[in-house]
Design an enzyme around this catalytic site. Structure first.
Site, short mmCIF file in Angstrom:
data_model
loop_
_atom_site.label_atom_id
_atom_site.label_comp_id
_atom_site.label_asym_id
_atom_site.label_seq_id
_atom_site.Cartn_x
_atom_site.Cartn_y
_atom_site.Cartn_z
N CYS A 138 0.84 -1.20 0.00
CA CYS A 138 0.00 0.00 0.00
C CYS A 138 0.87 1.25 0.00
O CYS A 138 1.00 1.92 1.02
CB CYS A 138 -0.92 0.00 1.21
SG CYS A 138 -2.19 -1.25 1.13
N VAL A 139 1.51 1.52 -1.10
CA VAL A 139 2.37 2.71 -1.16
C VAL A 139 1.87 3.68 -2.23
O VAL A 139 1.08 3.30 -3.07
CB VAL A 139 3.83 2.35 -1.45
CG1 VAL A 139 4.43 1.61 -0.29
CG2 VAL A 139 3.95 1.57 -2.73
#
Lengths: 105, 533, 307
Positions: free
Chosen positions: A104-105
């Site tokens: 989740c970047v």
């Protein structure tokens, strides 16, 4: 897996345009990848950034934090965007032959 | 132009079953009232030739086309085998009861369609009805699981069991954010979002088909390296050291993150993406916990420094494996509780879904950071000056935490205390709309999928944000969307970039802890810097 | 013959309902999948849960039965969810469903009247007190039930036929089901108006039925047809998706509102432990269950990354 050709080299890339086999990266590949980012020539500053990313990735197997990148190269984030318009992750990392960042970047 | 789809044509090969014309999209409020979305980037011909992309304007899974009719048949048969397993208690005790209930009682009244942001914002495209994919699975279920024979066609309708059906159905299972707003409005209690999840699960657990972002680069990477980001424990510690240093410099408060403290009260687990992409978030957490004198720690055990559990979105086996690692790390340290950082699906995975997976001494209490933060803010241990947050603020409700867990008020009570210009979006709380990045979409952008995420699934959230700040049209006035969830933040970041919303409206986004730190009088003013990046 | 048919239909109805309830009730306990608002929660008003409290596991939970009733009663009686989320459907669906409720009440009044009659209570327009009340109640409820059910079903059928989306989703049985109710209403109304306007004949029939006088003469003609049809419909409903009239209980209590917490040493934990022992047959590369591994085996092994 898609591929694209630039000059006399052909590079395999994933659906996001990142290198499928990062170990095949070299300076020519960087130039070819840069062309997909709208960067036609790589200046000294470009190379500084790219080489930093490359070294970090080789050492740790993952892209560095953006802030770390800025701090250790001395480029403010704005400059990174000036150099690579789609930014550090989508632009600079791609040219440095890193795979697409995951999680989740 | 959109046209009405029948269920039967789903199984019939065609170049593209459904398309969303730019003209079908519902216009946005000012200042985007005259804005026209760019046309879809057409999938390349070579892509269309080699992969299954006949569902809509985009493609996520890029399933290679079978080379022969025989291979097609084999794959379709495998799907049927998986479908049958989905309805056995041994293979699917985890969701069998809700699944059977949802399979057998839909009245097809379409009430749920009007609750779905994807359907609505697509301009009402039939293919995105929550009922559409569910109806296909229902018909297959009655024919191939309940073995209704030919009679099932009369009683429940028909759809062909072909490879085209399977390929499209897998793809269509990934056009739903699993936000379950549809289930909330069903007059009977049917949950069509669950059906999307179960289709994903069938394909992952039986056919080994799942988006690489969730499986190969998600759960598999987390299970082998320790994090979906690819960070091993050395890298994550090194990065946190950097964050400590950076935060200390920025805030003037000396900071040192805690690692592997045995017997600490709190094991804090962040979504590791925060560390790479939004480092001020874990930094702010550390600063607040230290200032409040909480006994806390991070863990450097495999997977325990990454609260992500993508198994929630597509695979029960992977889910259980990761949940187990989280619990084992907590047990090893002997902490009193695990606290979930600002990550929606981590909250739900760890606190709700894992609740009936973890037994005995692995069943360690698990709590939301929102609740702990409220306690800290109320305790008076932090000196807070709300006037430092004197700019318009709205709150995005992550579906996993709010609609699916009922944690609604703690985060609001904090905001009412520290953000004088806090205002709600409409609707909000348990009736909120998904950011459009839910169920892992925020990390998927291959081919032109990111365009779909912006134009279709994320459009409702962007609309809501614009409406919430309608009284503040000046782009020079920074406005803050508080989105306490990594996945939602990723989606909102992409939405703002797509619409140039920072320049055009003055929109910024971030988490909850950043706002708290920004209000702390012990911290150098200007922690939140709207001019920077 | 007609008596036996009615008893038979009743038995079929009960057997199918019981079988279905048993099938649903004996399914394994599943992972939590609740959806807020959960009506029995203290803060159900805004959809809050016990997770909103610090150290929630140390706190005694206050769940409210009244809270559930506050949601269930308007939902059942007035179809609140349809009213709120799909008003145009409600105008058709509500009369239909309310007609069915009245139908149940009508049958209860007929049976009650039949039993009262067996005990010598006189029922009719000129009867005293209770008999008079029963007469009018049955008459009003009966006609209202037939009328509302028929009109509602007709409204639903027209909608299903004219709305292209609904048509796309409808199977033959969906039209058939609505037609059945319309036909029942028509037959019932014709029977009542032409030959049984005070439902005397029907009440005499339910009296014999309730007191098991199978040799009593059964009604023929329209009234006989009405009875036969109603019985057949009764037997048919639980075998279709219309079984939601009782399975809805599971959808709410076993899924949407099932927020029971797993605690160490609880019976719930015991069930989970035994289910974790189930053998897995999923065949993807990262599982390879093959009916040899249990869920515990799968959860505790590390999957091999793809070569």
């Amino acid at each position: 897996m898609a591929s694209f050709t630039h000059g006399n080299i052909t590079i395999e890339v994933d659906e996001d345009g990142f290198m499928a086999q990062p170990e095949k990266w070299n300076n020519e590949v960087a130039l070819a990848l840069a062309s997909t980012e709208g960067v036609t020539a790589l200046s000294e500053d470009h190379w500084k950034l790219v080489n930093y990313l490359r070294d970090y990735y080789t050492k740790f197997g993952v892209a560095p934090m953006i802030r770390k990148l800025c701090k250790e190269t001395g480029f403010p984030l704005k400059t990174v965007y000036d150099l690579f318009p789609s930014g550090p992750a989508k632009g600079a990392c791609k040219v440095a032959g890193l795979p697409k960042p995951t999680g989740c970047v | 132009m959109k046209r009405h789809l029948t269920i039967e044509e789903f199984s019939r090969p065609s170049e593209q079953l459904a398309r969303v014309d730019i003209e079908d999209l519902i216009p946005l409020p000012p200042p985007y009232d005259g804005y026209k979305e760019p046309e879809w980037t057409r999938l390349k011909d070579e892509k269309r030739a080699s992969c299954e992309c006949s569902l809509d304007d985009t493609v996520l899974l890029s399933l290679p086309k079978p080379k022969s009719l025989r291979e097609e048949r084999e794959l379709a048969d495998k799907f049927v085998a998986g479908l049958q397993k989905l309805f056995t208690k041994e293979n699917n005790w985890t969701f069998l009861q809700p699944l059977v209930l949802s399979m057998e009682h839909c009245a097809k009244c379409q009430t749920c369609s009007d609750a779905c942001h994807v359907f609505l914002e697509s301009g009402g495209n039939d293919v995105y009805r929550p009922t559409y994919r569910a109806e296909i699975l229902r018909r297959l279920y009655y024919r191939h699981v309940r073995e209704g024979g030919l009679l099932s066609g009369l009683t429940h309708g028909r759809v062909g069991m072909t490879w085209t059906t399977v390929a499209r159905l897998i793809e269509l299972a990934y056009r739903c954010n699993l936000c379950r707003r549809c289930a909330q409005t069903c007059p009977i209690g049917v949950d069509n979002a669950l059906i999307a999840r179960e289709i994903r699960k069938l394909c992952s657990q039986e056919l080994g088909i799942a988006p690489k972002e969730l499986h190969e680069k998600g759960t598999m990477l987390q299970l082998s390296v320790g994090s979906t980001t690819g960070m091993n424990s050395l890298v994550v510690k090194d990065n946190m050291d950097f964050i400590d240093e950076d935060m200390s410099e920025k805030t003037g408060v000396k900071l040192q993150s805690k690692w592997d403290v045995e017997g600490a009260d709190v094991l804090l687990i962040h979504n590791a993406g925060e560390i790479l992409a939004w480092p001020e978030n874990p930094g702010a957490f550390a600063l607040i916990l230290e200032a409040a004198g909480i006994s806390w720690t991070l863990s450097s055990e495999l997977a325990a420094y990454d609260g992500v559990n993508y198994g929630l979105f597509y695979d029960d086996a992977q889910f259980a494996r990761i949940a187990l690692l989280h619990a084992q790390a907590a047990k090893k340290l002997g902490v009193k509780k695990i606290v979930a950082g600002e990550c929606g699906h981590e909250h739900k995975a760890l606190m709700v879904i894992a609740d009936r997976v973890l037994t005995g001494d692995l069943n360690i209490p698990r709590e939301s950071s929102f609740v702990l933060l409220e306690e800290i803010v109320n305790s008076g241990k932090l000196k807070l000056d709300p006037s430092r947050n004197n700019f318009p603020v709205t709150l995005h409700d992550p579906c996993n935490v709010v609609r699916l867990m009922g944690i609604v008020e703690p985060q609001r009570r904090i905001l009412r205390k520290i953000a004088p210009q806090f205002r709600e979006m409409e609707p909000h709380g348990v009736d909120n709309y998904c950011c459009g990045g839910g169920s892992g979409f925020a990390i998927m952008s291959g081919n032109n999928f990111a365009e779909w995420r912006m134009k279709v699934s994320g459009r409702r959230k962007f609309r809501q944000i614009l409406e919430a700040f309608r009284d503040e049209p000046d782009p020079a006035q920074p406005k803050y969307v508080c989105a306490p969830c990594s996945n939602c933040k990723g989606q909102i970041r992409d939405l703002f970039a797509h619409y140039g919303a920072k320049e055009k409206v003055g929109l910024h986004y971030g988490g909850l802890v950043e706002l708290i730190v920004n209000a702390m009088t012990d911290v150098k003013p200007g922690f939140m810097d709207f001019d920077a990046g | 013959m007609l008596y036996r048919f009615v008893y038979g239909a009743l038995i079929v109805f009960l057997v199918v309902v019981i079988e279905r309830v048993a099938r649903l009730a004996t399914l394994p306990v599943h992972l939590r999948w609740e959806l807020y608002p959960v009506a029995h929660e203290e803060n159900a008003r805004y959809g809050g849960s016990f997770f909103e409290h610090l150290d929630w596991w140390k706190r005694k939970r206050n769940t409210s039965m009244l809270g559930e009733l506050k949601v269930m009663v308007p939902e059942i009686v007035l179809l609140k969810a349809v009213h709120e989320h799909n008003r145009s459907l409600w105008y058709r669906s509500f009369p239909f469903h309310f007609g069915l409720y009245l139908m149940a009440l009508f049958v209860a009044l007929l049976v009650g009247g039949g039993v009262a009659q067996a005990f010598g209570v006189e029922i009719g327009a000129s009867a005293p007190s209770i008999g008079l009340a029963l007469h009018w109640a049955t008459k009003v409820v009966g006609f209202a039930a037939l009328g509302l059910m028929g009109l509602g079903a007709l409204g639903l059928l027209v909608r299903r036929l004219t709305d292209p989306t609904l048509r796309a989703f409808s199977a033959t049985a969906d039209y058939f089901n609505l037609l059945v109710f319309i036909a029942l209403a028509v037959v019932g109304l014709v029977a009542s108006i032409t030959s049984d306007v005070d439902f005397v004949e029907l009440r005499r029939f339910t009296q014999s039925l309730a007191t098991v006088h199978l040799d009593a003469p059964a009604p023929g003609g329209w009234v006989g047809a009405e009875i036969a049809m109603a019985s057949a419909v009764l037997a048919y409903i639980p075998a279709t998706h219309m079984s939601h009239f009782f399975t809805k209980w599971f959808m709410y209590h076993s899924v949407r509102w099932d927020d029971r917490v797993n605690t160490v040493g609880s019976p719930l934990e015991g069930r989970i432990v035994s289910q974790l022992g189930y053998k897995v047959d999923w065949s993807a590369a990262h599982i390879q269950g093959g009916n040899r591994k249990s869920w515990v085996d799968v959860a505790t092994e590390k999957p091999e990354p793809k070569p």
